[in-house]
Design a protein around this motif. Structure first.
Motif, PDB file in Angstrom:
ATOM      1  N   THR A 269       7.821   9.639   5.780  1.00 46.56           N
ATOM      2  CA  THR A 269       9.478   8.646   5.678  1.00 46.56           C
ATOM      3  C   THR A 269       9.341   8.634   3.889  1.00 46.56           C
ATOM      4  OG1 THR A 269       9.124   7.323   7.240  1.00 46.56           O
ATOM      5  CG2 THR A 269      10.351   6.496   6.051  1.00 46.56           C
ATOM      6  N   PHE A 270      10.430   8.873   2.860  1.00 42.75           N
ATOM      7  CA  PHE A 270      10.934   8.564   1.818  1.00 42.75           C
ATOM      8  C   PHE A 270      10.937   7.366   1.777  1.00 42.75           C
ATOM      9  CE2 PHE A 270      10.846  13.460   0.186  1.00 42.75           C
ATOM     10  CZ  PHE A 270       9.835  13.579   1.245  1.00 42.75           C
ATOM     11  N   ARG A 271      10.581   6.536   0.678  1.00 45.16           N
ATOM     12  CA  ARG A 271      10.951   4.987   0.827  1.00 45.16           C
ATOM     13  C   ARG A 271      11.145   5.333  -0.861  1.00 45.16           C
ATOM     14  NH1 ARG A 271       6.276   1.531   3.716  1.00 45.16           N
ATOM     15  NH2 ARG A 271       5.715   2.619   2.426  1.00 45.16           N
ATOM     16  N   LYS A 272      12.567   5.164  -1.152  1.00 40.59           N
ATOM     17  CA  LYS A 272      13.310   4.944  -2.528  1.00 40.59           C
ATOM     18  C   LYS A 272      14.466   4.430  -2.623  1.00 40.59           C
ATOM     19  CE  LYS A 272      12.247   6.341  -7.321  1.00 40.59           C
ATOM     20  NZ  LYS A 272      11.648   4.745  -7.711  1.00 40.59           N
ATOM     21  N   LYS A 273      15.114   3.896  -3.157  1.00 40.18           N
ATOM     22  CA  LYS A 273      16.925   4.306  -3.046  1.00 40.18           C
ATOM     23  C   LYS A 273      16.825   4.153  -1.116  1.00 40.18           C
ATOM     24  CE  LYS A 273      16.861   5.239  -8.047  1.00 40.18           C
ATOM     25  NZ  LYS A 273      17.994   6.200  -8.861  1.00 40.18           N
ATOM     26  N   GLY A 274      16.514   3.936  -0.687  1.00 40.91           N
ATOM     27  CA  GLY A 274      16.854   3.939   0.731  1.00 40.91           C
ATOM     28  C   GLY A 274      15.881   4.746   1.473  1.00 40.91           C
TER      29      GLY A 274
ATOM     30  N   ILE B 189       8.149   9.141  -6.555  1.00 41.28           N
ATOM     31  CA  ILE B 189       8.576   8.483  -4.729  1.00 41.28           C
ATOM     32  C   ILE B 189       8.133   7.198  -4.049  1.00 41.28           C
ATOM     33  CG2 ILE B 189      11.055   9.864  -4.667  1.00 41.28           C
ATOM     34  CD1 ILE B 189       9.756  11.389  -2.615  1.00 41.28           C
ATOM     35  N   ASP B 190       8.059   6.520  -3.328  1.00 45.47           N
ATOM     36  CA  ASP B 190       7.233   6.790  -2.545  1.00 45.47           C
ATOM     37  C   ASP B 190       6.878   7.344  -0.786  1.00 45.47           C
ATOM     38  OD1 ASP B 190       5.620   3.913  -3.630  1.00 45.47           O
ATOM     39  OD2 ASP B 190       7.644   2.963  -3.420  1.00 45.47           O
ATOM     40  N   VAL B 191       5.775   7.624  -0.718  1.00 43.66           N
ATOM     41  CA  VAL B 191       5.504   8.580   0.840  1.00 43.66           C
ATOM     42  C   VAL B 191       4.790   7.743   1.970  1.00 43.66           C
ATOM     43  CG1 VAL B 191       5.454  10.664   1.337  1.00 43.66           C
ATOM     44  CG2 VAL B 191       6.822  10.607  -0.665  1.00 43.66           C
ATOM     45  N   PHE B 192       5.700   7.532   3.152  1.00 41.43           N
ATOM     46  CA  PHE B 192       4.676   7.322   3.926  1.00 41.43           C
ATOM     47  C   PHE B 192       4.628   8.348   5.221  1.00 41.43           C
ATOM     48  CE2 PHE B 192       5.002   4.104   8.175  1.00 41.43           C
ATOM     49  CZ  PHE B 192       3.278   4.135   8.238  1.00 41.43           C
ATOM     50  N   LEU B 193       3.859   9.008   4.927  1.00 42.39           N
ATOM     51  CA  LEU B 193       3.505   9.655   6.140  1.00 42.39           C
ATOM     52  C   LEU B 193       1.853   9.614   7.428  1.00 42.39           C
ATOM     53  CD1 LEU B 193       3.206  12.856   7.302  1.00 42.39           C
ATOM     54  CD2 LEU B 193       1.476  13.063   5.537  1.00 42.39           C
ATOM     55  N   GLN B 194       2.649   9.781   9.134  1.00 40.16           N
ATOM     56  CA  GLN B 194       2.114   9.779  10.432  1.00 40.16           C
ATOM     57  C   GLN B 194       1.610  10.512  10.199  1.00 40.16           C
ATOM     58  OE1 GLN B 194       5.510   6.473  11.006  1.00 40.16           O
ATOM     59  NE2 GLN B 194       4.333   5.232  11.967  1.00 40.16           N
ATOM     60  N   ALA B 195       1.186  10.241  11.856  1.00 38.23           N
ATOM     61  CA  ALA B 195       0.734  11.461  12.942  1.00 38.23           C
ATOM     62  C   ALA B 195      -0.307  10.676  13.878  1.00 38.23           C
ATOM     63  CB  ALA B 195      -0.245  12.768  11.609  1.00 38.23           C
ATOM     64  N   GLY B 196      -0.084  11.828  14.738  1.00 42.00           N
ATOM     65  CA  GLY B 196      -0.275  10.992  16.391  1.00 42.00           C
ATOM     66  C   GLY B 196       0.269  11.252  17.426  1.00 42.00           C
ATOM     67  N   SER B 197       0.232  10.499  18.314  1.00 39.63           N
ATOM     68  CA  SER B 197       0.963  10.720  20.067  1.00 39.63           C
ATOM     69  C   SER B 197       2.133  10.382  20.058  1.00 39.63           C
ATOM     70  CB  SER B 197       0.172  11.224  21.626  1.00 39.63           C
ATOM     71  OG  SER B 197      -0.931   9.819  20.857  1.00 39.63           O
ATOM     72  N   GLY B 198       3.010  10.066  20.953  1.00 35.43           N
ATOM     73  CA  GLY B 198       4.257   9.367  21.090  1.00 35.43           C
ATOM     74  C   GLY B 198       5.071   8.921  20.010  1.00 35.43           C
ATOM     75  N   LEU B 199       4.696   9.366  18.732  1.00 31.53           N
ATOM     76  CA  LEU B 199       5.420   8.598  17.560  1.00 31.53           C
ATOM     77  C   LEU B 199       6.695   8.346  18.341  1.00 31.53           C
ATOM     78  CD1 LEU B 199       4.427  10.629  15.081  1.00 31.53           C
ATOM     79  CD2 LEU B 199       2.836   9.189  16.108  1.00 31.53           C
ATOM     80  N   SER B 200       7.652   8.570  18.656  1.00 28.96           N
ATOM     81  CA  SER B 200       9.129   8.243  18.896  1.00 28.96           C
ATOM     82  C   SER B 200       9.191   7.499  20.300  1.00 28.96           C
ATOM     83  CB  SER B 200       9.855   9.250  19.579  1.00 28.96           C
ATOM     84  OG  SER B 200       9.142  10.419  20.406  1.00 28.96           O
ATOM     85  N   THR B 201       7.788   7.265  20.961  1.00 29.10           N
ATOM     86  CA  THR B 201       8.551   6.253  21.714  1.00 29.10           C
ATOM     87  C   THR B 201       7.534   4.634  21.677  1.00 29.10           C
ATOM     88  OG1 THR B 201       5.960   6.126  22.358  1.00 29.10           O
ATOM     89  CG2 THR B 201       7.454   7.903  23.514  1.00 29.10           C
ATOM     90  N   GLU B 202       7.725   3.694  22.197  1.00 31.10           N
ATOM     91  CA  GLU B 202       7.870   2.517  22.047  1.00 31.10           C
ATOM     92  C   GLU B 202       6.504   1.515  21.671  1.00 31.10           C
ATOM     93  OE1 GLU B 202       9.431  -0.261  24.457  1.00 31.10           O
ATOM     94  OE2 GLU B 202      11.456   0.394  23.893  1.00 31.10           O
ATOM     95  N   THR B 203       5.577   2.967  22.093  1.00 32.97           N
ATOM     96  CA  THR B 203       4.170   2.604  22.126  1.00 32.97           C
ATOM     97  C   THR B 203       3.160   3.717  21.490  1.00 32.97           C
ATOM     98  OG1 THR B 203       3.539   3.547  24.723  1.00 32.97           O
ATOM     99  CG2 THR B 203       4.080   1.041  23.963  1.00 32.97           C
ATOM    100  N   PRO B 204       3.488   4.141  20.281  1.00 29.91           N
ATOM    101  CA  PRO B 204       2.579   5.193  19.386  1.00 29.91           C
ATOM    102  C   PRO B 204       0.737   4.719  19.148  1.00 29.91           C
ATOM    103  CG  PRO B 204       4.415   4.015  17.997  1.00 29.91           C
ATOM    104  CD  PRO B 204       3.886   3.482  19.194  1.00 29.91           C
TER     105      PRO B 204
END
Length: 846
Positions: free
Chosen positions: A509-514, A539-554
């Motif tokens: 995820t990039f967080r810069k002007k949107g 720019i601000d960068v947010f990087l995530q890793a794991g399992s089930g990232l697209s679910t409600e319980t990552p």
């Protein structure tokens, strides 16, 4: 009779080359060689290997070259360096189809990078600038430029240009005492037999070179004698400290040069002659390159191979299948391109035994003209319209890219012999060592003498973009890849020992002007890569890793992220001859230049009330050891308070798969153990006490939990600081129970500034490409021409990256200053077909 035979063969060879010039059909070389393999007997497999290697080098693994045009040759602290960086294919000199990222560094005399620019280009050039600090010390600075892909070759082939900088408080010289001190040291003289070696019984030309000599070097006269004192011949050096003599060694004898210095004779031993070997002489006539090879070996020249190449392009080859002691070849110049020709002789055992460089000059292909189109006379604060025309020898407009600077020619004296884009790309960039004043060989006047001096330059330098034996055995190293943008890549790792790479889902995820968001899975070994991205800010960068990232319980709890560090700066070779700063004696009108540029800098401050010039501060120091330098780098990463205990992991020789607890358990006051009173213990149920208290944990200056700290393996830790209550409270504010600070190798020298780190996620700020400032010059059509502020610019105008498309001339305009006199218009550029050009003209202001 044999001489006639080889002369006749050379004529046939010429005819063959006219019909089938190998260098003009590089894409058909493999088919052509296959045909030869089945059509002719006795053709050496070595020749096929060489031509295939050269074809691979020029088509797939071609090098890149960079040239930088600066607006001026020297500066004063507080001024701006404006530049245009040209990036080309090192073979064709056309736009490179590999790299799009250029690194430009400004390096001081201590070989430290004091400023750097990371530039992006999709064309043939990228513009940039450096703002010189007002307190910059006086000295010779180095401008260095390269791409990541250029790191596959020796750093000698990075672009380098020395930039003299005068201090803002530089003392003005007494004009009565500006002579350079006499050099009382003995000259360092080298002797270079043509082809590489002296051989008993064979006559050879030997070049003489005073190392480091400039164009106006003082001549040296000497004699050549044998070790018994018998005079053989004499020699004298001329421009660039170059000279030559002929010598035919006698078996069993050695030779030396004798130079008289006052009442003393100085002896210089010559290379010891070989009892058996090869001598290769080469020369250039108006239409041909003449190559003469001789040997005293009993087997003669049977099965030797002669190969010529230019920038990796196969120019000619000849295999000799007869028994003889002499070969004479003639190669038509029309089949060669302008630039350095490298001729190599391979013996019957397929070893390179002689090498000779020649410079092939061709008729000028371009005509550059600069015309002022708005009136004949030019006055102060007057508009100047310039039209730049670039035509080929047929009179047609040529598309290309160029940059232009207009500078005060009274203060910045034009040096017609200085390096420019043409001399760099065609000459210096293909030689071992740097030629001073290279444009001397390309200016009119005494062409016979200049051709002779240039040939001596070729005799005393070597082609070193590849070493032949290594090149044939291993091809060209390709460890460093071309860059086409900014990438964010790394590995996902199991957060628990043994910290193995693991498959994972990732989200960027990039967080810069949107927001910009992208998801991807790693490969089987946990590797991920996002990009290429092109942006010119941070720019601000947010990087995530794991399992089930697209679910409600990552689930992030068992995954750690290890980013691939951005490329480290290449080490700096101390290859400059840094003398005590003597540019004041070497630069004409230096007194007026320093006065004027200093006044301009002060004048800028007068109109910026928020800035002040600080009082002079004198700093003294001493050279530091490597360990002291390493410790300084560590201190820069910390919060500037001395730790109670520091562990440098490399010093301990530990690089295991364990975590940091194994490294600190023997530190005084530290206790590591399992928690008590918990029946459901896991591998994470550990606690650390520091003198009976629960310390805080920091990872690269980011506060983290113990599980996150434990997720970093020993192999990735640079050093650990243990801070007891006092130091911790001072350095970390409210951390009154002590701190254990872990610093990773990933964070060492990395330009990623991490702002938060947790299991399964990392936040950081990522720096983009440099945004070049706009060159400022007043527009007197928009302001009062009679306003009171003085206009004393030394650079009237600078414009990089001017593109012509071949159907109309380029037009630029600017306004003159308050100064009258002569101003130099300097143009450097390259056509779309890879022809570099340089042009200077004068503008008179009345």
């Amino acid at each position: 009779m044999s001489g006639f035979f080889y002369w006749n063969y050379s004529l046939n060879l010429e005819y063959y080359k006219i019909l089938y010039p190998v260098k003009k059909i590089p894409l058909l070389i493999s088919i052509f060689l296959l045909f030869l393999t089945f059509s002719f007997s006795g053709i050496s497999g070595l020749k096929i290997l060489i031509l295939n290697r050269l074809n691979e080098y020029t088509s797939e693994k071609y090098p890149e070259k960079i040239y930088i045009h600066t607006d001026r040759p020297y500066y004063t602290a507080g001024e701006n360096i404006w530049f245009d960086a040209y990036l080309v294919n090192g073979v064709s000199h056309k736009k490179s189809e590999k790299s799009k990222v250029i690194y430009v560094e400004l390096i001081n005399e201590n070989n430290e990078v004091i400023s750097e620019r990371k530039l992006f280009t999709e064309t043939i050039s990228a513009e940039g600038d450096f703002k010189l600090p007002i307190d910059l010390p006086e000295g010779n600075y180095l401008l260095r430029a390269y791409t990541n892909y250029m790191r596959n070759q020796p750093r000698d082939y990075f672009f380098k240009k020395e930039i003299p900088v005068f201090a803002i408080n530089s003392e003005i010289l007494d004009n009565k005492n500006t002579a350079l001190p006499e050099n009382t040291e003995l000259p360092d003289i080298g002797f270079y037999p043509e082809g590489g070696y002296l051989v008993d019984g064979l006559n050879n030309k030997v070049a003489v070179k005073i190392k480091g000599a400039a164009l106006s070097a003082t001549p040296v006269v000497g004699i050549i004698e044998d070790t018994e004192g018998n005079k053989i011949t004499d020699f004298k050096t001329h421009e660039f400290g170059l000279g030559f003599f002929y010598l035919q060694p006698e078996p069993g004898k050695e030779y030396r040069a004798v130079i008289s210095s006052g009442d003393e004779n100085i002896l210089y031993p010559l290379p010891i002659p070989l009892s058996e070997g090869y001598v290769m002489n080469a020369s250039i006539t108006e239409k041909e390159v003449v190559i003469n090879v001789t040997t005293n070996k009993s087997e003669g020249l049977k099965n030797v191979l002669i190969v010529g190449q230019q920038r990796g392009i196969a120019a000619f080859d000849y295999t000799h299948e007869k028994i003889s002691n002499t070969i004479l070849l003639k190669i038509p110049k029309k089949d060669l391109i302008e630039g350095v020709l490298d001729i190599v002789l391979f013996n019957g055992t397929e070893k390179p035994v002689a090498e000779r460089l020649l410079y092939i000059e061709k008729e000028e292909k371009l005509a550059i003209s600069v015309k002022k189109t708005n009136g004949f006379n030019t006055y102060t604060r007057d508009r100047v319209n310039l039209e730049v025309e670039i035509k080929n020898k047929l009179g047609k407009l040529v598309p290309g890219t160029f940059s232009i600077s207009v500078t005060d020619a009274e203060l910045i004296k034009p040096n017609s012999n200085a390096e420019n884009i043409k001399t760099y790309l065609l000459l210096n960039s293909d030689l071992r060592g740097k030629i001073k004043s290279p444009n001397y060989f390309f200016t009119p006047g005494d062409t016979i003498k200049k051709h002779q001096q240039l040939d001596l330059i070729m005799l005393t330098h070597g082609w070193s973009r590849f070493i032949w034996q290594e090149f044939l055995e291993n091809s060209v190293r390709q460890e460093f890849k071309p860059e086409d943008g900014i990438y964010i890549s790394g590995h996902t790792i199991n957060a628990k020992s043994p910290f193995q790479n693991k498959f994972s889902e990732t989200k960027l995820t990039f967080r810069k002007k949107g927001f910009y968001q992208e998801t991807d899975n790693t490969n089987n070994i946990g590797y991920f890569s996002y990009g290429p991205f092109v942006f010119h800010d941070t720019i601000d960068v947010f990087l995530q890793a794991g399992s089930g990232l697209s679910t409600e319980t990552p689930n992030y709890s068992d995954t750690n992220i290890k980013l691939v560090p951005q490329p480290q700066q290449p080490t700096i070779i101390p290859d400059r001859i840094i003398n005590p700063f003597n540019q004041k004696q070497e630069i004409t009108n230096v007194e007026a230049f320093i006065k004027k540029t200093r006044n301009n800098v002060f004048r800028d401050f007068e109109f910026d009330k928020e800035r002040e010039q600080l009082a002079e501060v004198q700093i003294k120091g001493k050279a530091k050891t490597q360990e002291e330098i390493a410790e300084i780098k560590r201190e820069k990463r910390t919060r500037a308070f001395a730790p109670s205990h520091r562990i440098v992991v490399d010093d301990m020789g530990q690089h295991g798969g364990g975590d940091f607890m194994e490294l600190i358990m023997h530190v005084p006051g530290v206790r590591v153990g399992r928690k008590y009173g918990d029946e459901n213990k896991t591998s994470q149920d550990f606690e650390i006490n520091l003198r009976g208290l629960k310390p805080a944990f920091y990872l690269d200056n980011i506060k983290v939990t113990l599980p996150v700290a434990r997720s970093i393996s020993q192999a990735n830790i640079d050093f650990i600081d243990v801070l007891n209550i006092g130091p911790a409270s001072a350095a970390y504010g409210l951390e009154a129970q002590g701190v254990i600070a872990i610093y990773t190798k990933q964070g060492r020298g990395n330009k990623l500034r991490v702002t938060d780190r947790k299991l399964g996620s990392i936040n950081f700020k990522l720096e983009g490409f440099y945004s070049t400032r706009e060159f400022y010059a007043p527009d007197y059509s928009l302001v009062d021409r009679n306003r009171s502020r003085e206009d004393k610019r030394t650079t009237l105008f600078w414009q990089p990256n001017i593109i012509t498309h071949g159907f109309q001339n380029a037009n630029v305009y600017f306004y003159t200053s308050d100064e009258k006199g002569r101003f130099q218009i300097d143009i450097e550029g390259i056509t779309n077909d890879g022809i570099p050009f340089h042009n200077t003209s004068i503008l008179e202001v009345e």
